[in-house]
Write an enzyme that holds these catalytic residues in place. Structure first.
Site, mmCIF file in Angstrom:
data_model
loop_
_atom_site.group_PDB
_atom_site.id
_atom_site.type_symbol
_atom_site.label_atom_id
_atom_site.label_comp_id
_atom_site.label_asym_id
_atom_site.label_seq_id
_atom_site.Cartn_x
_atom_site.Cartn_y
_atom_site.Cartn_z
ATOM 1 N N ASP A 62 -2.066 -9.120 3.426
ATOM 2 C CA ASP A 62 -3.094 -8.248 2.611
ATOM 3 C C ASP A 62 -3.772 -7.886 3.740
ATOM 4 O O ASP A 62 -4.473 -8.644 4.303
ATOM 5 C CB ASP A 62 -3.687 -9.199 1.368
ATOM 6 N N ASP A 63 -4.257 -6.429 3.947
ATOM 7 C CA ASP A 63 -4.967 -6.044 4.811
ATOM 8 C C ASP A 63 -5.127 -6.333 6.085
ATOM 9 O O ASP A 63 -5.917 -6.521 7.115
ATOM 10 C CB ASP A 63 -6.619 -6.536 4.483
ATOM 11 N N CYS B 217 -6.199 -2.136 -2.038
ATOM 12 C CA CYS B 217 -5.185 -3.155 -2.549
ATOM 13 C C CYS B 217 -4.388 -2.134 -3.873
ATOM 14 O O CYS B 217 -3.285 -2.058 -3.634
ATOM 15 C CB CYS B 217 -5.094 -4.480 -3.045
ATOM 16 N N ASP C 32 -0.955 -3.757 2.642
ATOM 17 C CA ASP C 32 -1.279 -2.911 1.484
ATOM 18 C C ASP C 32 -2.018 -1.730 2.147
ATOM 19 O O ASP C 32 -2.272 -0.654 1.501
ATOM 20 C CB ASP C 32 -1.931 -3.243 0.385
ATOM 21 N N ASN C 33 -3.085 -2.583 3.274
ATOM 22 C CA ASN C 33 -3.689 -1.212 3.806
ATOM 23 C C ASN C 33 -3.998 -2.045 4.733
ATOM 24 O O ASN C 33 -3.692 -3.471 5.243
ATOM 25 C CB ASN C 33 -4.683 -1.148 3.006
#
Length: 607
Positions: A55-56, A91, A343-344
């Site tokens: 995540d991130d 997200c 996700d990013n």
């Protein structure tokens, strides 16, 4: 109040069926009308798939350099895709794109909570029956998942309805998703269970190994998704203790929390001091260009934020090691594809930005992506252009399942031969888009509040053998253009009024900037509302004769008249918080191009 917190929480955050179009163009033989064959594996001839989704996680701040097990098991044993991009740096929209194989303007999940995004929007758009695990089950795979699925997938919404397509699952739920020491998980159709006092990623690791054993013992080929929350920021509110959401003013954002055993690692590590880190000169456009330079105290805090991210990722690194070792113990490691991504991306200090994502700079969209598995080259890197829209077709191809005719992405080659061929034949563009606000997950200032509005834009990356460009149009109709071949930090916006001299001096491929921008704007005009084939091969919409498949080819002088006289350009009618069609400005359609061609009798020469 609940909706307010849900929005806040989540803000921080090659063959087809006979019905599908097919062609043999510059992108290779895609979606042919044949029976798809699975790739080699041991279970009924089909490999297993393990997908680890953080995540991130950044690529450009060197987070992977601090993950020795990822390097040992994945980088050294697989292929790293250096030019892999998310298409929405946020997200929930990014995850929906990944699992559905469609750009956010086609899923209409463009935010992290209702009304424009989150799990309820995913359900209301009909996507709970039309995403990867459902298709994999139809193909005979068992499917397993643990960790974060989507934003606003919460203790209130997890059963309204249950997420479809999973043989067994153990989801991490809001509002506890980003509270590292008080997570709540929900297994199958059981009620949610709190794990207060335990680190979220350690809880996840236990669940992951249990589900992996379950998947192996079932005896069928399987897909297994593992989604730790790290290294996302920690989010806490007093209301969370009672399972309630909270108002913005009651929520505390702080650096991610590492497990205690990792709390003292990497002392002195700082955000890499690249040319675009807290620069002396303002950069970008819109609200970004108005940001002041950060103070030494602000930079010190951001360095600490960065350090905590590295420490928190150590639990993910250990998770990767435990999953690989368990696959090896079961004797199925060499028959399993392991995919690692996020996700990013993330920025900290670049362009004077506070910790967050949601921009289109490389830090936010160019992300980690590694694949190991049967036939994948080992310890290799590739620069072919890939995106999250490509992952659903890629995973279905691995499974031998039919692809869909509405996919916006293209299956990724998984052999040395395929990768070499893709260097010459694969498309060079990436569609990037965002709606709504940009968040601040770090310190708050009068000049940098929690949210910046009007962060709606359409953007595009073009990466060819002789050019490396980023073009963007904001909802206020400001423009950006960067030549990353000479400006890798994206510090000089060639279309900003402050850069008139630089713009006049700049040549791309030996041509004036205006001539290149004509082509870029026309291509983005197609991509901003593309669907399926037009997302994969947008040049064919502008040049239906098939003579153009790249920017270099489109810059031929014989097309000058066409691009000079096209009347429609990318522009917005207004800024909105989500995808609202009548705010998006003119839309490309093949019908309008047919009318245009009828008026200009030399169209056959130009195309």
């Amino acid at each position: 109040m609940r909706h307010t917190l849900t929005r806040l929480l989540t803000a921080i955050c090659f063959l087809q069926t006979p019905t599908q179009a097919s062609w043999n163009g510059v992108y290779g033989p895609v979606n042919q009308q044949q029976q798809q064959q699975p790739l080699t594996g041991s279970r009924n001839g089909r490999p297993n798939i393990v997908f680890i989704l953080t995540d991130d996680q950044d690529l450009h701040m060197q987070s992977l350099d601090y993950m020795p097990f990822v390097k040992k098991h994945l980088v050294n044993q697989g292929t790293s895709f250096q030019k892999h991009f998310c298409t929405t740096a946020l997200c929930c929209p990014s995850r929906v794109t990944l699992w559905a194989g469609k750009a956010a303007h086609n899923t209409n999940v463009t935010d992290v909570s209702p009304p424009y995004g989150g799990y309820p929007k995913f359900v209301s758009q009909g996507l709970n029956e039309k995403y990867l695990p459902v298709w994999l089950q139809d193909a005979g795979y068992n499917t397993y998942y643990t960790g974060k699925l989507f934003n606003a997938h919460s203790v209130d919404t997890y059963n309204s309805p249950f997420a479809a397509g999973w043989t067994s699952s153990d989801f991490l739920l809001d509002p506890f998703t980003y509270w590292y020491m008080n997570s709540t998980y929900q297994r199958n159709k059981d009620p949610p269970v709190s794990y207060e006092g335990r680190h979220s990623v350690d809880v996840l690791a236990e669940k992951a190994l249990g589900l992996l054993d379950e998947a192996h013992d079932a005896g069928n080929p399987f897909f297994f998704g593992v989604a730790p929350v790290a290294p996302h920021a920690n989010i806490w509110s007093p209301a969370f203790k009672h399972g309630n959401h909270s108002d913005l003013t009651e929520v505390d954002f702080s650096p991610p929390v590492p497990a205690e055993r990792h709390a003292s690692l990497f002392a002195g590590a700082k955000v890499p001091r690249t040319a675009n880190f807290n620069p002396d000169k303002a950069s970008g456009a819109s609200w970004i260009r108005n940001l002041p330079q950060q103070s030494p105290e602000n930079v010190e805090y951001n360095d600490h934020f960065y350090l905590q991210r590295l420490r928190t990722l150590q639990s993910v690194d250990e998770l990767v090691d435990s999953v690989v070792r368990r696959l090896e113990e079961h004797g199925i490691l060499e028959d399993t594809y392991i995919i690692y991504s996020t996700d990013n991306g993330y920025h900290i200090g670049q362009h004077r930005l506070q910790p967050a994502k949601q921009c289109s700079f490389e830090e936010d969209i160019n992300i980690p992506f590694i694949i190991r598995g049967p036939g994948m080259p080992k310890n290799r890197t590739t620069d072919i252009v890939t995106t999250h829209t490509d992952l659903a077709p890629t995973l279905l191809r691995i499974a031998g399942a039919p692809l869909r005719d509405d996919f916006d992405g293209l299956a990724i080659p998984l052999t040395q031969h395929g990768l070499e061929r893709a260097k010459e034949s694969r498309h060079e563009h990436v569609t990037v888009e965002h709606w709504g606000f940009a968040s601040n997950e770090g310190q708050l200032y009068d000049w940098y509040p929690r949210l910046h509005m009007n962060n709606t834009y359409k953007a595009m990356r073009l990466i060819g053998a002789s050019y490396n460009l980023h073009y963007q149009v904001w909802c206020n109709n400001e423009h950006e253009l960067y030549d990353l071949a000479t400006d890798s930090g994206q510090m000089v916006n060639l279309l900003h009024p402050d850069e008139k001299r630089k713009r006049a001096e700049t040549k791309l491929l030996g041509l004036s900037l205006d001539k290149v921008v004509q082509r870029l704007d026309s291509l983005l005009f197609v991509l901003k509302s593309c669907k399926a084939t037009s997302c994969i091969d947008p040049w064919s919409q502008l040049h239906p004769a098939g003579s153009v498949g790249s920017l270099k080819e489109a810059l031929s002088p014989r097309f000058d008249s066409f691009y000079e006289t096209r009347s429609q350009n990318v522009k917005f009618d207004r800024c909105e918080m989500g995808y609202i069609l009548d705010a998006e400005g003119p839309q490309f359609s093949s019908e309008s191009e047919v009318e245009w061609k009828a008026v200009h009798n030399k169209w056959h020469i130009w195309t």
